[in-house]
Design a protein around this motif. Structure first.
Motif, mmCIF file in Angstrom:
data_model
loop_
_atom_site.group_PDB
_atom_site.id
_atom_site.type_symbol
_atom_site.label_atom_id
_atom_site.label_comp_id
_atom_site.label_asym_id
_atom_site.label_seq_id
_atom_site.Cartn_x
_atom_site.Cartn_y
_atom_site.Cartn_z
ATOM 1 N N ASP A 155 24.693 -19.666 -49.004
ATOM 2 C CA ASP A 155 24.742 -19.074 -47.670
ATOM 3 C C ASP A 155 25.762 -19.839 -46.830
ATOM 4 O O ASP A 155 25.523 -20.974 -46.437
ATOM 5 C CB ASP A 155 23.358 -19.143 -47.029
ATOM 6 C CG ASP A 155 23.312 -18.546 -45.628
ATOM 7 O OD1 ASP A 155 24.357 -18.103 -45.126
ATOM 8 O OD2 ASP A 155 22.217 -18.534 -45.046
ATOM 9 N N ASN A 156 26.905 -19.207 -46.595
ATOM 10 C CA ASN A 156 27.956 -19.823 -45.780
ATOM 11 C C ASN A 156 27.968 -19.248 -44.369
ATOM 12 O O ASN A 156 28.915 -19.476 -43.627
ATOM 13 C CB ASN A 156 29.332 -19.596 -46.417
ATOM 14 C CG ASN A 156 29.540 -20.472 -47.613
ATOM 15 O OD1 ASN A 156 29.039 -21.573 -47.674
ATOM 16 N ND2 ASN A 156 30.278 -19.971 -48.587
ATOM 17 N N GLY A 157 26.935 -18.504 -44.010
ATOM 18 C CA GLY A 157 26.929 -17.812 -42.738
ATOM 19 C C GLY A 157 26.192 -18.508 -41.615
ATOM 20 O O GLY A 157 26.000 -17.942 -40.555
ATOM 21 N N GLN A 158 25.765 -19.745 -41.815
ATOM 22 C CA GLN A 158 25.037 -20.479 -40.785
ATOM 23 C C GLN A 158 26.019 -21.318 -39.972
ATOM 24 O O GLN A 158 26.559 -22.298 -40.489
ATOM 25 C CB GLN A 158 23.975 -21.385 -41.420
ATOM 26 C CG GLN A 158 22.961 -20.665 -42.285
ATOM 27 C CD GLN A 158 22.136 -19.691 -41.496
ATOM 28 O OE1 GLN A 158 21.747 -19.956 -40.367
ATOM 29 N NE2 GLN A 158 21.877 -18.535 -42.095
ATOM 30 N N PRO A 159 26.265 -20.951 -38.700
ATOM 31 C CA PRO A 159 27.211 -21.724 -37.889
ATOM 32 C C PRO A 159 26.816 -23.199 -37.799
ATOM 33 O O PRO A 159 25.661 -23.524 -37.580
ATOM 34 C CB PRO A 159 27.121 -21.056 -36.506
ATOM 35 C CG PRO A 159 26.514 -19.712 -36.745
ATOM 36 C CD PRO A 159 25.656 -19.846 -37.972
ATOM 37 N N GLY A 160 27.790 -24.051 -38.015
ATOM 38 C CA GLY A 160 27.566 -25.489 -37.901
ATOM 39 C C GLY A 160 26.838 -26.118 -39.080
ATOM 40 O O GLY A 160 26.596 -27.314 -39.085
ATOM 41 N N GLN A 161 26.494 -25.320 -40.091
ATOM 42 C CA GLN A 161 25.808 -25.866 -41.263
ATOM 43 C C GLN A 161 26.687 -25.677 -42.492
ATOM 44 O O GLN A 161 27.326 -24.653 -42.658
ATOM 45 C CB GLN A 161 24.463 -25.165 -41.485
ATOM 46 C CG GLN A 161 23.472 -25.432 -40.383
ATOM 47 C CD GLN A 161 22.115 -24.827 -40.712
ATOM 48 O OE1 GLN A 161 21.742 -24.695 -41.857
ATOM 49 N NE2 GLN A 161 21.382 -24.461 -39.682
ATOM 50 N N SER A 162 26.686 -26.674 -43.328
ATOM 51 C CA SER A 162 27.491 -26.629 -44.539
ATOM 52 C C SER A 162 26.594 -26.918 -45.741
ATOM 53 O O SER A 162 25.862 -27.906 -45.743
ATOM 54 C CB SER A 162 28.593 -27.682 -44.439
ATOM 55 O OG SER A 162 29.324 -27.727 -45.624
ATOM 56 N N LEU A 212 20.528 -24.154 -48.148
ATOM 57 C CA LEU A 212 21.427 -23.018 -48.008
ATOM 58 C C LEU A 212 21.842 -22.440 -49.364
ATOM 59 O O LEU A 212 22.730 -21.597 -49.437
ATOM 60 C CB LEU A 212 22.674 -23.427 -47.213
ATOM 61 C CG LEU A 212 22.421 -23.896 -45.783
ATOM 62 C CD1 LEU A 212 23.716 -24.363 -45.131
ATOM 63 C CD2 LEU A 212 21.766 -22.800 -44.959
ATOM 64 N N THR A 213 21.190 -22.899 -50.430
ATOM 65 C CA THR A 213 21.539 -22.461 -51.778
ATOM 66 C C THR A 213 20.315 -21.918 -52.489
ATOM 67 O O THR A 213 19.248 -22.524 -52.458
ATOM 68 C CB THR A 213 22.123 -23.637 -52.588
ATOM 69 O OG1 THR A 213 23.262 -24.145 -51.890
ATOM 70 C CG2 THR A 213 22.533 -23.211 -53.975
#
Length: 181
Positions: A142-149, A124-125
């Motif tokens: 990317d902080n826009g993925q539901p349930g993913q950090s 996500l980076t």
């Protein structure tokens, strides 16, 4: 007179000893001039005649610890370093937003780094680069993925420990603006 930004690690504004007025009080007590805070997340701008940044970092950190019990880290950048970083436009065409964070991770002087990050420390980076002059890693998270950090911040902490602190690109812009006002 030098214009500096102190980027303080581990500040939680809800903790009584970490409020902007208390932080500014420490800097005023150290004899710095034009002390001002930027947001409520541990960003203090100030002027000083001192030009030994590692010595300033140690002096400020010792005083923050002894007067307020703050054990986090202190990383200082001079105005010209931050202005040059902004002028380099490391995020061309990108906008910081709720789902996409543009981040700058500053390393303390003397922190060990080759200036290189793995190509994909986290799915996500996206690593944008490393600015050697400002000693900062630049990334889009990317902080826009539901349930993913994203795990990028955990990777940075594990790799560099307390020798780093991260700010959003918007915060860096606000710090420079405050230094120039």
């Amino acid at each position: 007179m030098y214009r500096y930004a102190a980027l303080l690690r581990g500040i939680a504004p809800s903790v009584p000893n970490m409020t902007n007025d208390k932080l500014r009080g420490v800097f005023d007590g150290l004899g710095f001039e034009h002390v001002r805070s930027v947001l409520a997340s541990g960003n203090i701008v100030f002027h000083s005649t001192a030009n030994d940044v590692p010595k300033l970092e140690r002096r400020i950190q010792r005083t923050l610890h002894s007067e307020l019990g703050i054990a986090g880290g202190t990383i200082i950048r001079e105005h010209d370093e931050l202005r040059a970083l902004l002028n380099s436009d490391p995020f061309p065409g990108l906008t910081h937003g709720r789902g996409t964070y543009l981040t700058a991770t500053f390393l303390r002087d003397g922190a060990t780094t080759s200036g290189m990050l793995p190509k994909s420390p986290d799915p996500l980076t996206r690593i944008v680069g490393y600015d050697k002059a400002a000693r900062v890693f630049l990334a889009v998270i990317d902080n826009g993925q539901p349930g993913q950090s994203p795990d990028f911040m955990a990777w940075l902490d594990k790799t560099y420990g307390k020798d780093i602190t991260t700010r959003t690109w918007l915060t860096v812009q606000r710090i420079v603006k405050k230094l120039e006002s």
